[in-house]
Design a protein around this motif. Structure first.
Motif, short mmCIF file in Angstrom:
data_model
loop_
_atom_site.label_atom_id
_atom_site.label_comp_id
_atom_site.label_asym_id
_atom_site.label_seq_id
_atom_site.Cartn_x
_atom_site.Cartn_y
_atom_site.Cartn_z
N GLY A 1 0.79 -1.23 0.00
CA GLY A 1 0.00 0.00 0.00
C GLY A 1 0.82 1.27 0.00
O GLY A 1 0.34 2.32 0.44
N TYR A 2 2.05 1.20 -0.51
CA TYR A 2 2.93 2.36 -0.52
C TYR A 2 3.49 2.62 -1.91
O TYR A 2 3.61 1.71 -2.73
N LEU A 3 3.84 3.88 -2.15
CA LEU A 3 4.48 4.27 -3.40
C LEU A 3 5.79 4.95 -3.05
O LEU A 3 5.81 5.97 -2.36
N VAL A 4 6.92 4.36 -3.49
CA VAL A 4 8.24 4.88 -3.12
C VAL A 4 8.72 5.94 -4.10
O VAL A 4 8.66 5.76 -5.32
N ASP A 5 9.20 7.02 -3.56
CA ASP A 5 9.84 8.09 -4.34
C ASP A 5 11.34 8.01 -4.01
O ASP A 5 11.78 8.43 -2.94
N TRP A 6 12.12 7.44 -4.93
CA TRP A 6 13.56 7.27 -4.70
C TRP A 6 14.29 8.57 -5.01
O TRP A 6 14.15 9.13 -6.09
N ARG A 7 15.10 9.03 -4.07
CA ARG A 7 15.86 10.27 -4.27
C ARG A 7 17.36 9.98 -4.09
O ARG A 7 17.77 9.49 -3.04
N GLN A 8 18.15 10.30 -5.11
CA GLN A 8 19.59 10.09 -5.01
C GLN A 8 20.24 11.34 -4.42
O GLN A 8 20.01 12.45 -4.88
N PHE A 9 21.07 11.15 -3.39
CA PHE A 9 21.79 12.23 -2.74
C PHE A 9 23.29 12.05 -2.98
O PHE A 9 23.77 10.94 -3.14
N SER A 10 24.02 13.15 -2.96
CA SER A 10 25.45 13.10 -3.24
C SER A 10 26.30 12.75 -2.03
O SER A 10 27.46 12.37 -2.17
N SER A 11 25.72 12.88 -0.82
CA SER A 11 26.50 12.58 0.38
C SER A 11 25.59 12.20 1.53
O SER A 11 24.39 12.49 1.54
N GLY A 12 26.21 11.57 2.54
CA GLY A 12 25.47 11.23 3.74
C GLY A 12 25.04 12.47 4.49
O GLY A 12 23.99 12.47 5.15
N GLY A 13 25.84 13.55 4.39
CA GLY A 13 25.47 14.79 5.06
C GLY A 13 24.19 15.36 4.52
O GLY A 13 23.34 15.86 5.27
N ASP A 14 24.00 15.26 3.19
CA ASP A 14 22.76 15.75 2.58
C ASP A 14 21.56 14.93 3.05
O ASP A 14 20.48 15.47 3.29
N ILE A 15 21.78 13.62 3.19
CA ILE A 15 20.69 12.76 3.65
C ILE A 15 20.38 13.06 5.12
O ILE A 15 19.21 13.06 5.53
N SER A 16 21.41 13.31 5.92
CA SER A 16 21.19 13.66 7.32
C SER A 16 20.31 14.91 7.44
O SER A 16 19.40 14.97 8.26
N THR A 17 20.59 15.90 6.59
CA THR A 17 19.79 17.12 6.57
C THR A 17 18.35 16.83 6.18
O THR A 17 17.41 17.37 6.78
N ALA A 18 18.19 15.95 5.18
CA ALA A 18 16.84 15.59 4.72
C ALA A 18 16.08 14.83 5.81
O ALA A 18 14.88 15.05 6.01
N LEU A 19 16.78 13.96 6.53
CA LEU A 19 16.15 13.24 7.64
C LEU A 19 15.70 14.21 8.73
O LEU A 19 14.60 14.09 9.27
N ALA A 20 16.57 15.17 9.03
CA ALA A 20 16.25 16.15 10.07
C ALA A 20 15.06 17.02 9.69
O ALA A 20 14.30 17.47 10.55
N SER A 21 14.87 17.24 8.38
CA SER A 21 13.74 18.05 7.92
C SER A 21 12.41 17.34 8.07
O SER A 21 11.35 17.97 8.06
#
Length: 338
Positions: free
Chosen positions: A60-80
């Motif tokens: 029952g889910y639809l995944v939106d895959w997003r490619q990030f250039s670094s773990g730091g960018d993903i950390s920021t996205a997680l925090a948001s």
């Protein structure tokens, strides 16, 4: 004419209503954004061939895959709060705990031989202890930097202050190596591949990890989101378990021209030969191994604790937490291994 037009109007309204209902049903899935990086392995292969998408849709889910250039960018996205699941390295996971109540639930790869300490041929450096008084290039606050310092202090019993450790990004390392400005370097591909043309490995993260704590890439999830979406987490980790079991059984068939390798190339770039080379430098723990004491059952907690001390020493975080156990969850891997 009146009745005819009225019937046509009613029929048109019914058609529109049916269309809206169909559209609504088609969008009934819950959207989830997942952040990934350009790393090779069964995880990326399963994204590329659609296995995750199929399992998510069934749940029952639809995944939106997003490619990030670094773990730091993903950390920021997680925090948001916009990205509930993402790929981060072990040192990055430690840093990310500062702003997000997250949990590490899957080890994507043991970095192992893919990060190595290389000495220049003719430099006279035959073993790590020979680094005293020599210049070594490494990207600071990286997993390579972490393992270089751990290796010096804990494994080889060499005072890091007796080694000229230089902060360089991978391209800078290659340039300095070619100029003869450094005697050794600790880095990862493709810079590592370039250095090996005129150098040799004197240690790597597999050896240092076995003697201390490993470095790894992992999947983390926002705890609250995971608790609210157990059906997705079960389906997602089931695909992970199947993908990693398949690689363990059939990894030898992942040649440069094979479908899994070509799918990885299409998703993150590179070429078949380089992807196979990178795969062979990593190790990918199965679901059973994930849940063991080596990884999510204890080893990962120790790795995060050591990484936190390292980051605190490097002034990248204010202080290390007393206990990282709350940030590691082996339950999903245990369930998926059944």
């Amino acid at each position: 004419m009146f009745y005819s037009n009225a019937l046509k109007t009613m029929a048109g309204a019914a058609t529109i209503a049916a269309g809206l209902l169909t559209s609504s049903l088609a969008r009934a899935e819950t959207d989830v954004i997942i952040g990934y990086q350009q790393i090779v392995g069964p995880f990326i292969a399963a994204i590329a061939d659609g296995r995750f998408d199929a399992a998510a849709k069934e749940a029952g889910y639809l995944v939106d895959w997003r490619q990030f250039s670094s773990g730091g960018d993903i950390s920021t996205a997680l925090a948001s709060g916009n990205v509930p699941i993402g790929v981060i390295g072990s040192t990055g996971t430690t840093a990310a705990t500062r702003g997000v109540d997250l949990e590490l639930f899957w080890i994507l790869d043991n970095i192992g031989k893919s990060e190595a300490l290389v000495a220049r041929e003719g430099s006279g450096i035959e073993k790590p202890e020979d680094l005293v008084g020599r210049s070594v290039g490494v990207p600071f606050v990286s997993t390579s930097h972490f393992h270089l310092l751990v290796g010096l202090e804990q494994v080889w019993k060499v005072d890091p202050r007796e080694v000229n450790i230089l902060n360089m990004k991978p391209p800078q390392i290659v340039a300095a190596w070619q100029r003869g400005d450094i005697d050794a370097a600790y880095v990862w591909p493709p810079a590592l591949s370039e250095l090996l043309k005129t150098g040799k490995v004197i240690s790597d993260s597999e050896a240092i990890g076995a003697a201390s704590v490993p470095t790894f890439d992992g999947l983390v999830v926002d705890k609250k989101w995971a608790a609210e979406n157990p059906k997705f987490m079960a389906a997602f980790t089931k695909v992970l378990a199947e993908a990693y079991a398949d690689y363990k059984a059939n990894g030898a068939s992942w040649t440069a021209d094979s479908a899994p390798v070509q799918n990885i190339v299409k998703l993150i770039g590179g070429d078949g030969a380089g992807t196979v080379e990178a795969l062979n430098l990593l190790s990918f723990p199965t679901a059973q191994e994930q849940a063991s004491e080596t990884w999510l059952g204890g080893g990962a907690v120790r790795a995060l604790s050591e990484s936190a001390k390292f980051l605190a020493d490097q002034k990248q975080i204010d202080k290390a937490l007393d206990d990282y156990t709350p940030y590691v969850n082996s339950a999903y891997a245990k369930e998926a291994s059944k």
